[in-house]
Design a protein around this motif. Structure first.
Motif, PDB file in Angstrom:
ATOM      1  N   UNK A  56       9.208   2.155  11.645  1.00  0.00           N
ATOM      2  CA  UNK A  56       8.095   3.114  11.553  1.00  0.00           C
ATOM      3  C   UNK A  56       8.021   3.700  10.153  1.00  0.00           C
ATOM      4  N   UNK A  57       9.180   4.034   9.569  1.00  0.00           N
ATOM      5  CA  UNK A  57       9.206   4.608   8.221  1.00  0.00           C
ATOM      6  C   UNK A  57       8.683   3.587   7.207  1.00  0.00           C
ATOM      7  N   UNK A  58       9.130   2.323   7.365  1.00  0.00           N
ATOM      8  CA  UNK A  58       8.684   1.266   6.450  1.00  0.00           C
ATOM      9  C   UNK A  58       7.179   1.049   6.582  1.00  0.00           C
ATOM     10  N   UNK A  59       6.678   1.045   7.820  1.00  0.00           N
ATOM     11  CA  UNK A  59       5.244   0.854   8.046  1.00  0.00           C
ATOM     12  C   UNK A  59       4.445   1.983   7.403  1.00  0.00           C
ATOM     13  N   UNK A  60       4.927   3.222   7.563  1.00  0.00           N
ATOM     14  CA  UNK A  60       4.237   4.375   6.981  1.00  0.00           C
ATOM     15  C   UNK A  60       4.246   4.284   5.460  1.00  0.00           C
ATOM     16  N   UNK A  61       5.393   3.912   4.890  1.00  0.00           N
ATOM     17  CA  UNK A  61       5.482   3.762   3.428  1.00  0.00           C
ATOM     18  C   UNK A  61       4.547   2.658   2.946  1.00  0.00           C
ATOM     19  N   UNK A  62       4.475   1.559   3.703  1.00  0.00           N
ATOM     20  CA  UNK A  62       3.586   0.455   3.325  1.00  0.00           C
ATOM     21  C   UNK A  62       2.125   0.893   3.377  1.00  0.00           C
ATOM     22  N   UNK A  63       1.773   1.665   4.408  1.00  0.00           N
ATOM     23  CA  UNK A  63       0.400   2.157   4.494  1.00  0.00           C
ATOM     24  C   UNK A  63       0.075   3.085   3.334  1.00  0.00           C
ATOM     25  N   UNK A  64       1.029   3.963   2.977  1.00  0.00           N
ATOM     26  CA  UNK A  64       0.820   4.866   1.841  1.00  0.00           C
ATOM     27  C   UNK A  64       0.672   4.070   0.548  1.00  0.00           C
ATOM     28  N   UNK A  65       1.538   3.065   0.367  1.00  0.00           N
ATOM     29  CA  UNK A  65       1.450   2.227  -0.840  1.00  0.00           C
ATOM     30  C   UNK A  65       0.126   1.470  -0.884  1.00  0.00           C
ATOM     31  N   UNK A  66      -0.315   0.982   0.276  1.00  0.00           N
ATOM     32  CA  UNK A  66      -1.586   0.259   0.326  1.00  0.00           C
ATOM     33  C   UNK A  66      -2.746   1.192  -0.024  1.00  0.00           C
ATOM     34  N   UNK A  67      -2.687   2.430   0.473  1.00  0.00           N
ATOM     35  CA  UNK A  67      -3.743   3.397   0.163  1.00  0.00           C
ATOM     36  C   UNK A  67      -3.744   3.720  -1.327  1.00  0.00           C
ATOM     37  N   UNK A  68      -2.565   3.903  -1.903  1.00  0.00           N
ATOM     38  CA  UNK A  68      -2.476   4.180  -3.342  1.00  0.00           C
ATOM     39  C   UNK A  68      -2.999   3.004  -4.151  1.00  0.00           C
ATOM     40  N   UNK A  69      -2.623   1.798  -3.737  1.00  0.00           N
ATOM     41  CA  UNK A  69      -3.089   0.601  -4.445  1.00  0.00           C
ATOM     42  C   UNK A  69      -4.609   0.482  -4.332  1.00  0.00           C
ATOM     43  N   UNK A  70      -5.137   0.791  -3.167  1.00  0.00           N
ATOM     44  CA  UNK A  70      -6.590   0.738  -2.961  1.00  0.00           C
ATOM     45  C   UNK A  70      -7.292   1.730  -3.881  1.00  0.00           C
ATOM     46  N   UNK A  71      -6.765   2.957  -3.917  1.00  0.00           N
ATOM     47  CA  UNK A  71      -7.358   3.973  -4.783  1.00  0.00           C
ATOM     48  C   UNK A  71      -7.259   3.567  -6.248  1.00  0.00           C
ATOM     49  N   UNK A  72      -6.117   3.001  -6.638  1.00  0.00           N
ATOM     50  CA  UNK A  72      -5.947   2.564  -8.027  1.00  0.00           C
ATOM     51  C   UNK A  72      -6.941   1.449  -8.359  1.00  0.00           C
ATOM     52  N   UNK A  73      -7.118   0.497  -7.419  1.00  0.00           N
ATOM     53  CA  UNK A  73      -8.068  -0.593  -7.652  1.00  0.00           C
ATOM     54  C   UNK A  73      -9.500  -0.068  -7.755  1.00  0.00           C
ATOM     55  N   UNK A  74      -9.842   0.890  -6.886  1.00  0.00           N
ATOM     56  CA  UNK A  74     -11.188   1.466  -6.944  1.00  0.00           C
ATOM     57  C   UNK A  74     -11.412   2.207  -8.258  1.00  0.00           C
ATOM     58  N   UNK A  75     -10.398   2.955  -8.705  1.00  0.00           N
ATOM     59  CA  UNK A  75     -10.516   3.676  -9.975  1.00  0.00           C
ATOM     60  C   UNK A  75     -10.646   2.686 -11.131  1.00  0.00           C
ATOM     61  N   UNK A  76      -9.854   1.614 -11.102  1.00  0.00           N
ATOM     62  CA  UNK A  76      -9.924   0.601 -12.163  1.00  0.00           C
ATOM     63  C   UNK A  76     -11.286  -0.079 -12.142  1.00  0.00           C
ATOM     64  N   UNK A  77     -11.786  -0.377 -10.935  1.00  0.00           N
ATOM     65  CA  UNK A  77     -13.100  -1.012 -10.833  1.00  0.00           C
ATOM     66  C   UNK A  77     -14.188  -0.087 -11.373  1.00  0.00           C
ATOM     67  N   UNK A  78     -14.087   1.218 -11.068  1.00  0.00           N
ATOM     68  CA  UNK A  78     -15.063   2.186 -11.583  1.00  0.00           C
ATOM     69  C   UNK A  78     -14.998   2.235 -13.109  1.00  0.00           C
ATOM     70  N   UNK A  79     -13.781   2.203 -13.655  1.00  0.00           N
ATOM     71  CA  UNK A  79     -13.631   2.205 -15.117  1.00  0.00           C
ATOM     72  C   UNK A  79     -14.230   0.929 -15.706  1.00  0.00           C
TER      73      UNK A  79
END
Length: 186
Positions: free
Chosen positions: A99-122
């Motif tokens: 459960x902890x690993x899944x939660x960490x993976x979801x958080x990392x995926x959300x961060x990566x998504x936000x980073x990709x969206x920010x990079x795409x906007x730039x």
């Protein structure tokens, strides 16, 4: 003579009697000695006397083996219960870790998504700026070409007029204007 000798003697007498009965046919023999009732009673008594010890030893050994087997089974049961408890605890820990690993993976995926969206906007903003700069440079180049064309046409017209000649008044006003632009006075 030992026990074995007695048993063999009884068996031999018993077989002689059986042979005598076979010769005479089938019949009811009431003679106690001929029917071997005494021999059978003695044999049963001997077997009971000596067999009781052997049988009781076998039964007590069997009982102790069964008791030992039961104790071993109970010990294995306790060990199995302990192992089951440990396995359940490990399962609970593994589930918590998953459960902890899944939660960490979801958080990392959300961060990566936000980073990709920010990079795409730039990247989109940079592409807009590049396109605007390219458009401005193309516009300036087009204006420069138009200026050159207008200048070329104006020079052509002036050359044509110069060839046809300039009137004295127009020549004088042109000279005065040129001198005024240069900063001189007339």
């Amino acid at each position: 003579m030992g026990i074995m000798g007695t048993i063999l003697l009884l068996a031999a007498e018993n077989s002689e009697l059986a042979e005598g009965a076979a010769e005479g046919g089938f019949g009811l023999n009431i003679d106690i000695f001929e029917t071997n009732l005494i021999n059978l009673a003695i044999l049963i008594g001997i077997l009971f006397y000596f067999g009781r010890k052997v049988l009781s030893n076998i039964l007590s050994e069997r009982q102790s083996n069964i008791a030992t087997a039961i104790q071993e089974a109970e010990g294995r049961l306790k060990e199995a219960k302990i192992a089951l408890g440990q396995a359940q605890e490990q399962l609970t820990q593994s589930q918590a870790e998953a459960q902890r690993i899944r939660k960490a993976a979801e958080e990392n995926a959300q961060k990566a998504k936000e980073a990709l969206l920010a990079k795409a906007a730039q990247d989109v903003e940079r592409l807009k700026q590049t396109a605007a700069a390219d458009l401005n440079s193309e516009t300036e180049r087009a204006i420069a070409q138009l200026r050159q064309l207008v200048v070329a046409q104006a020079l052509e017209k002036v050359e044509t007029e110069l060839k046809s000649g300039i009137a004295d008044d127009a020549q004088q006003s042109l000279i005065d204007r040129s001198i005024a632009q240069l900063g001189g006075r007339v």
